[in-house]
Write a protein that holds these residues in place. Structure first.
Motif: not given
Length: 818
Positions: A21, A105, A553
């Protein structure tokens, strides 16, 4: 070949930055460097390179990005996003997000999880559990409560009031206990293992009701008057929300009030008040716990102001008020009969009842704020009351069924050693561990100041459903012993009361299909709520920031899912080594898979996902089981990571992860866009469904754990009321279990002698006496076997009654025929 190597290097770099990420600018920089390297050394086409760099420039330079990408997306997004009602908006805004955000998440921080404090009672709270709570349990006769008096005894009621059970959540400055949420839950759990009716009586005033609402929103005058009276049991509270026309749809209640001027007599003081500003309220409520005996009625209704007495707004919204039940026009006293749970519960109603404005909770400033107040408090209460009673059912089922399965014999063998019973015992123990772990973690959040609204829905649904499964299995193992109700049946009342837990505080069907993922997707997702708020406020700049983050994401979770799927998560990090590390790694993998599938589901189905409740429910199941798996791992570490508990941890964690996989598989099987579903499946399950249900051997270890005294069994059944008297149907179990285990060898020797023709006699007692007479067993063995058999009989005997089923035989467990 060099070109292929170049492509491979760029691809690996892309996968690495996506997996980790990295921010957009860093990912873009690495890609640009790779492109430059390709042009300079491997003859990458300049036109292709230019196109790539141009795309990256558009993505990174905000004015270009907004003009060509996000503004057009914003126009479409605003058209397809369904409008959010006021009640939906207030529900979304209520409470907080906590560990559930980590799970959504795709990259949960296990270090953070283990930094949460381990649940621990204060000395005062432990003393209350060991003292007054233990004393109250000893006073309760559940058979008498449910079949004779249909209520707690006057002595129990007075003890509850005098000892402060009704004021556990009220602050000490008002005379309450000011206990932690953990203590509140443990008290309810212990009482519930003795009497469900008594547990409900204690839990309701400490859950969603006047006490909690007053502490958060009441005026100083309301707090100073009511809270000390509630803490001492002078006032008995109830809260009236559910209407005949609006069950789970609390926002659709037809009960209404109209702002008006009027006169009334205050029943508390007898004073008459003329021409005051107030409300004329009409309502009809049902299923109101403690309603028939309440002295103070919390009431939710819709408020209207047609004459503008409060301002320009005519439709003010849901409002909550406190009304003394002696007030003129209030109708209470009738009772519902919810099966064998005979806690006080019933309807109440009123027509054009005038109340002054200062009876509104919080006063005039809080008119129209009732729904927000309710959902904020419900996010706390739903983590405590029914989940605690579910835990109690699991502990009682584990304690009693494990002992019974060792004590009861069939074909010369303890029934718990038959594999069918072994399998049921494993589920009972495993589900109990899951339920206790799930609630313990949520209680930690509550005591840290969180109000986890999504987790409260998870607990309410999944704990009560696991309670249902555990009691069903316990009933199966006990068979006729549990079917025939009577003073010695410790399971039937819990079994018959299951529908109460399943339906109240939001029906389980709707909680699963509409609330868990519906609320979780908005509250826990790092970008969805930002996008919705940008759309509602027409803020294109905020949408740009949110949607670019959302795209990154989603890509990251896709890459993480694929990489961990291809490697079976072997290289995913784990904060703990040893036998539990595999569960941390698989939780990380399934979290990324869930986050990716959820994002693709929302992107492909848009607002229609809200109405595809079966799909939404499956995503909710996936999120819920991720939570349960992490709660199990946290509980294991908090309790010292004892090796003896490993079978419970392995079964509980592995089952949760397997159930998460089943939920995602079901979502993909039923997604209407089959091409997209195929693609998602290749990403998250590249080698198929690799999570496995627990092995039979693990279940057998749990069954053995439940069937004999041990520290692990004690930990699993901690906070359960365990009577010690041999005359008590639960208390006798431990005595019988220890006696049976102690005489198993002697009983085996006796059976061997009987098979060999060394002893004679038509009954087991005659054979025992003959064996002693012939010196095959000692006097000590004879006495121990005789006592063990007496205790065993006390356990397995079933109540019988007279012809009218009125009078049970008090000597049924000691009656001797042979």
């Amino acid at each position: 070949m060099t070109a292929l190597i170049c492509v491979a290097v760029v691809l690996i770099a892309f996968l690495a930055v996506a997996y980790l990420r990295a921010p957009l600018w860093l990912s873009s920089l690495l890609i640009v460097l790779g492109v430059v390297y390709g042009v300079a050394t491997h003859g990458l086409n300049v036109i292709v390179a230019t196109v790539i760099v141009a795309i990256l420039a558009v993505l990174n330079i905000k004015p270009f990005r907004r003009a060509f990408i996000t503004n057009p997306l914003f126009s479409v997004f605003k058209k397809i996003t369904p409008a959010m009602s006021q009640t939906e908006q207030e529900a979304v805004d209520a409470g907080t997000v906590w560990w559930d955000r980590d799970l959504f998440s795709g990259k949960p921080d296990f270090g953070r999880l283990h930094r949460f404090p381990a649940p621990k009672l204060t000395a005062e709270e432990q003393a209350f559990l060991d003292g007054p709570t233990e004393q109250l349990c000893a006073m309760l006769d559940d058979w008498k409560i449910t079949h004779d008096t249909k209520d707690l005894s006057p002595e129990a009621w007075q003890f509850i009031k005098d000892q402060g059970f009704l004021g556990m959540i009220i602050k000490k400055q008002y005379g309450g206990k000011e206990f932690s949420n953990l203590a509140h839950a443990r008290v309810v759990t212990k009482i519930a293992t003795r009497s469900g009716s008594a547990a409900v009586t204690v839990m309701v005033p400490n859950s969603l009701g006047p006490g909690e609402l007053l502490q958060h929103y009441g005026t100083d005058a309301q707090k100073n008057y009511y809270l000390p009276r509630l803490a001492k049991g002078i006032e008995i509270p109830c809260f009236a929300l559910t209407s005949p026309e609006a069950g789970s749809d609390a926002g659709g209640i037809p009960d209404y009030g109209v702002v008006a001027r009027g006169s009334y007599t205050d029943p508390r003081t007898g004073e008459r008040h003329e021409d005051v500003l107030g409300i004329r309220v009409s309502w009809e409520k049902r299923y109101i716990t403690l309603g028939p005996i309440a002295t103070i009625l919390g009431l939710a209704f819709k408020l209207y102001d047609p004459d503008g007495l409060l301002g320009d707004k005519k439709d003010i919204g849901i409002t909550c008020a406190l009304i003394p039940t002696e007030h003129e026009g209030v109708q209470i006293g009738r009772r519902h009969y919810p099966g064998t749970s005979v806690f006080q519960n019933g309807p109440n109603w009123g027509k054009d009842v005038f109340i002054p404005m200062d009876w509104v909770i919080g006063g005039k400033d809080y008119v129209g704020q009732g729904w927000r107040m309710l959902v904020e408090c419900l996010s706390v209460g739903r983590c405590i009351s029914l989940p605690a009673m579910s835990v109690a059912s699991g502990k009682l089922s584990s304690f009693t069924t494990g002992a019974y399965a060792r004590i009861r014999n069939q074909f010369g063998l303890a029934i718990g050693k038959f594999e069918g019973v072994d399998e049921a015992l494993a589920r009972i123990g495993g589900f109990t561990y899951q339920m206790d772990a799930a609630q313990s973690l949520a209680l930690t959040g509550l005591d840290m100041g969180e109000k986890p609204s999504v987790l409260s829905g998870i607990l309410k649904y999944h704990n009560t459903e696991r309670m249902r499964k555990s009691i069903n299995d316990a009933m199966d193992v006990h068979a006729g012993k549990a079917v025939c109700i009577g003073p010695n049946n410790y399971l039937a009342h819990g079994y018959q009361a299951i529908p109460v837990a399943i339906t109240v505080e939001g029906a389980n069907i709707l909680t699963r299909s509409m609330i868990i993922f519906g609320q979780g997707a908005i509250r826990c997702h790092p970008f969805v709520l930002k996008e919705l708020r940008a759309a509602m406020s027409n803020d294109a700049a905020a949408f740009d920031s949110a949607v670019i983050g959302h795209i990154g994401f989603t890509i990251s979770n896709a890459v993480r899912s694929l990489v961990m799927g291809l490697t079976c998560a072997r290289f995913a990090g784990s904060p703990k080594s040893g036998p539990t590390s595999v569960y941390y790694r698989n939780t990380m993998r399934m979290s990324s898979a869930f986050a990716f599938v959820a994002d693709m589901g929302m992107a492909s189905l848009g607002g229609s996902l809200k109405f595809k409740e079966k799909l939404s429910a499956r995503l909710g199941d996936a999120l819920s089981n991720l939570y349960i798996a992490t709660a199990v791992l946290k509980k294991y570490q908090d309790e010292g990571a004892t090796a003896e508990d490993l079978p419970l941890v392995q079964w509980a964690a592995q089952t949760a992860l397997y159930d998460c996989q089943v939920a995602l598989d079901g979502f993909l099987n039923n997604h209407p866009n089959r091409a997209l579903a195929w693609l998602m499946r290749r990403v998250v399950f590249p080698f198929g469904l690799t999570q496995r249900a627990p092995a039979d051997a693990i279940g057998t270890r749990i069954a053995r754990l439940l069937m004999e005294p041990s520290a692990s069994r004690d930990r699993l059944t901690e906070y359960m009321y365990k009577p010690t008297a041999e005359t008590d149907p639960v208390g006798v179990l431990d005595h019988a279990l220890k006696a049976v285990i102690a005489t198993e060898a002697a009983e085996g020797k006796l059976r061997k002698a009987a098979r060999g023709g060394q002893v004679s006699g038509w009954t087991s007692h005659a054979q025992l006496a003959d064996a002693q007479g012939k010196g095959l067993i000692t006097q000590e063995e004879f006495s121990a076997i005789t006592r063990a058999r007496q205790l065993k009989r006390a356990v397995i005997m079933v109540d019988d009654f007279d012809q009218q089923l009125n009078n049970p035989d008090p000597e049924v467990t000691t009656r001797v025929v042979f």
